[in-house]
Design a protein around this motif. Structure first.
Motif, PDB file in Angstrom:
ATOM      1  N   LEU A  63      39.868   4.552 -22.448  1.00  0.00           N
ATOM      2  CA  LEU A  63      41.128   4.315 -21.745  1.00  0.00           C
ATOM      3  C   LEU A  63      41.233   5.107 -20.439  1.00  0.00           C
ATOM      4  CD1 LEU A  63      43.543   4.274 -24.809  1.00  0.00           C
ATOM      5  CD2 LEU A  63      42.711   2.323 -23.495  1.00  0.00           C
ATOM      6  N   GLU A  64      40.324   6.055 -20.254  1.00  0.00           N
ATOM      7  CA  GLU A  64      40.248   6.829 -19.001  1.00  0.00           C
ATOM      8  C   GLU A  64      41.531   7.624 -18.739  1.00  0.00           C
ATOM      9  OE1 GLU A  64      39.216   3.886 -16.082  1.00  0.00           O
ATOM     10  OE2 GLU A  64      37.103   3.885 -16.638  1.00  0.00           O
ATOM     11  N   ALA A  65      42.112   8.147 -19.812  1.00  0.00           N
ATOM     12  CA  ALA A  65      43.246   9.062 -19.679  1.00  0.00           C
ATOM     13  C   ALA A  65      42.720  10.482 -19.494  1.00  0.00           C
ATOM     14  CB  ALA A  65      44.145   8.967 -20.903  1.00  0.00           C
ATOM     15  N   ASP A  66      43.623  11.426 -19.303  1.00  0.00           N
ATOM     16  CA  ASP A  66      43.206  12.808 -19.055  1.00  0.00           C
ATOM     17  C   ASP A  66      43.051  13.604 -20.342  1.00  0.00           C
ATOM     18  OD1 ASP A  66      43.389  12.770 -16.079  1.00  0.00           O
ATOM     19  OD2 ASP A  66      45.476  12.297 -16.531  1.00  0.00           O
ATOM     20  N   MET A  67      43.986  13.394 -21.265  1.00  0.00           N
ATOM     21  CA  MET A  67      44.019  14.184 -22.494  1.00  0.00           C
ATOM     22  C   MET A  67      44.537  13.320 -23.631  1.00  0.00           C
ATOM     23  SD  MET A  67      45.783  17.683 -21.025  1.00  0.00           S
ATOM     24  CE  MET A  67      46.655  16.910 -19.662  1.00  0.00           C
ATOM     25  N   GLY A  68      44.417  13.832 -24.849  1.00  0.00           N
ATOM     26  CA  GLY A  68      44.992  13.153 -26.001  1.00  0.00           C
ATOM     27  C   GLY A  68      45.252  14.152 -27.101  1.00  0.00           C
ATOM     28  N   ILE A  69      46.299  13.910 -27.875  1.00  0.00           N
ATOM     29  CA  ILE A  69      46.625  14.780 -29.009  1.00  0.00           C
ATOM     30  C   ILE A  69      46.376  14.016 -30.294  1.00  0.00           C
ATOM     31  CG2 ILE A  69      48.474  15.969 -30.249  1.00  0.00           C
ATOM     32  CD1 ILE A  69      49.665  16.722 -27.559  1.00  0.00           C
ATOM     33  N   GLN A  70      45.476  14.540 -31.107  1.00  0.00           N
ATOM     34  CA  GLN A  70      45.151  13.936 -32.395  1.00  0.00           C
ATOM     35  C   GLN A  70      46.089  14.506 -33.453  1.00  0.00           C
ATOM     36  OE1 GLN A  70      41.340  15.012 -34.026  1.00  0.00           O
ATOM     37  NE2 GLN A  70      41.129  13.083 -35.162  1.00  0.00           N
ATOM     38  N   GLY A  71      46.770  13.619 -34.187  1.00  0.00           N
ATOM     39  CA  GLY A  71      47.665  14.082 -35.240  1.00  0.00           C
ATOM     40  C   GLY A  71      49.099  14.180 -34.767  1.00  0.00           C
ATOM     41  N   GLU A  72      49.891  14.974 -35.479  1.00  0.00           N
ATOM     42  CA  GLU A  72      51.319  15.077 -35.219  1.00  0.00           C
ATOM     43  C   GLU A  72      51.591  15.691 -33.848  1.00  0.00           C
ATOM     44  OE1 GLU A  72      52.382  15.607 -39.934  1.00  0.00           O
ATOM     45  OE2 GLU A  72      52.162  17.358 -38.658  1.00  0.00           O
ATOM     46  N   GLY A  73      52.398  14.988 -33.058  1.00  0.00           N
ATOM     47  CA  GLY A  73      52.656  15.441 -31.707  1.00  0.00           C
ATOM     48  C   GLY A  73      53.944  16.207 -31.522  1.00  0.00           C
TER      49      GLY A  73
END
Length: 424
Positions: free
Chosen positions: A118-128
């Motif tokens: 998706l070419e995003a910068d970051m991602g949070i895996q799990g509960e945000g």
């Protein structure tokens, strides 16, 4: 900070899927002192224009995008669902230099692969609810992102181990005002609510443990009903309890039903019912509390296949649950997963005959099982030479017994054609 949260899902199956998780994250971000805007693309006619217009008008400091589904889990004519999300990311890129952070159930299964694609910068895996406000604080203070729970940074990998909240009461409830943005017609909308997360059942094919963990973590009945009451006050009357197994633990389910009866909120609700925990008293309470339909995910009517799927119940348990639910006036929607390990023509025919005998109100049949990472089904597929050990399964792969690949789809289509009023 100005935070734009986008629910990128535009797929609707059975009922309108409202962005419960993103709503809770929005509340957590607001409680942390930030300005929040939530955009649900499900209700936008031209979502590409909507994304650009909102980004330009709101001028966010950071954009969060929720990824619900990777694909449609259908072996025939499989649809990969991330290309529209990729276009949403590009629309954001064209309109702002703000960092783009991914999250959601689909993202949590494939954090590195989805982030790269998706070419995003970051991602949070799990509960945000806890991790995302912490990330905002560190970005605002220009601090190091090292150690941020569940954070993946594109090109750098995982920054800190995932975080699971032990006490769900510490997390915010969804905001009825935000829910209404995605559900303008309250009369027809089934509002998702969740009283617990995590599942220890370890079914062979299931991705829930990857998304929510195996430990069951609960929200207190008082908190759960407070969330429902707030939505009733806002005009909602129909709810979908999205706990993976509403009737496990049984004591918790009994207490919720008892309190719903005492509250006299006058709601109707659906839930996912585990057929291996049959409790006539609980079913009576469920009916009295307003339960009108359950999803009965038994997956097979054959004892040997249920064992291969690592189910903790047998066909007799399913039948007893089904009969009790029917007698209580609760609609039953059944689910079959056909073609998995050990499946034969005989076991398929046994399952179809079993389903006929239940006389369910509705039924969903899936041919071939979507293989997810970290499951025993994936290990079976590798051991049998159907998968290579290094396959990350981001692009959908399915388990279907080779001997049944021609026979099973045609057999199911013919069987369904004679029962079109009850089978989808």
């Amino acid at each position: 900070m100005r935070v734009l949260l986008i629910s990128a899902n535009t797929e609707q199956i059975n009922i309108l899927p409202l962005p419960l998780g993103l709503n809770c994250v929005a509340m957590a971000v607001r409680n942390a002192g930030h300005e929040v805007r939530l955009l649900d693309l499900m209700v936008e006619r031209d979502y590409h224009s909507s994304v650009r217009e909102v980004v330009l008008e709101f001028s966010p400091d950071i954009v969060g995008i929720s990824v619900r589904n990777i694909d449609d889990q259908e072996i025939e004519g499989t649809r990969f669902l991330l290309d529209p999300v990729k276009r949403v990311v590009r629309e954001c890129r064209d309109a702002t230099e703000a960092p783009i952070v991914l999250g959601g159930a689909g993202y949590s299964i494939f954090p590195e692969a989805a982030l790269e694609y998706l070419e995003a910068d970051m991602g949070i895996q799990g509960e945000g609810e806890a991790a995302f406000p912490l990330l905002l604080d560190r970005i605002e203070r220009k601090e190091s992102l090292a150690g941020t729970p569940g954070l993946h940074v594109r090109g750098l990998g995982l920054m800190g181990p995932r975080m699971f909240a032990d006490n769900l009461d510490a997390l915010p409830l969804p905001d009825a005002a935000l829910s209404a943005l995605s559900a303008p017609d309250h009369k027809e909308c089934w509002m998702p609510m969740q009283s617990r997360r995590g599942c220890p059942m370890d079914c062979s094919y299931c991705s829930t443990a990857t998304i929510e963990g195996r430990a069951v973590r609960r929200r207190s009945p008082e908190s759960f009903l407070r969330g429902i009451a707030a939505h009733v006050e806002a005009g909602f009357r129909h709810f979908y309890f999205v706990d993976n197994t509403f009737n496990l633990p049984r004591a918790d389910a009994r207490e919720i039903c008892t309190r719903l009866i005492e509250s006299r909120l006058g709601i109707s609700w659906r839930c996912i019912f585990y057929p291996g925990s049959v409790d006539p008293e609980l079913i009576r309470l469920m009916a009295g509390a307003g339960c009108t339909e359950v999803s009965l995910g038994f997956e097979s009517g054959c004892e040997s296949i249920l064992k291969r799927l690592n189910k903790k119940f047998g066909p007799d348990d399913v039948r007893r649950s089904s009969d009790l639910l029917r007698d209580a006036g609760i609609r039953r929607m059944g689910f079959l997963l056909l073609g998995g390990p050990g499946e034969t023509r005989e076991t398929v025919e046994k399952s179809l005959s079993f389903v006929d005998s239940l006389n369910l109100d509705s039924l969903k049949i899936t041919v071939g099982i979507r293989i997810y990472p970290h499951t025993s089904l994936a290990r079976d597929a590798v051991r049998e030479g159907l998968l290579l050990p290094g396959d990350n399964l981001f692009r959908p792969r399915f388990y279907l017994v080779p001997e049944l690949r021609e026979w099973l789809p045609n057999t199911v289509k013919c069987w369904m054609a004679d029962r079109s009023n009850r089978v989808s």
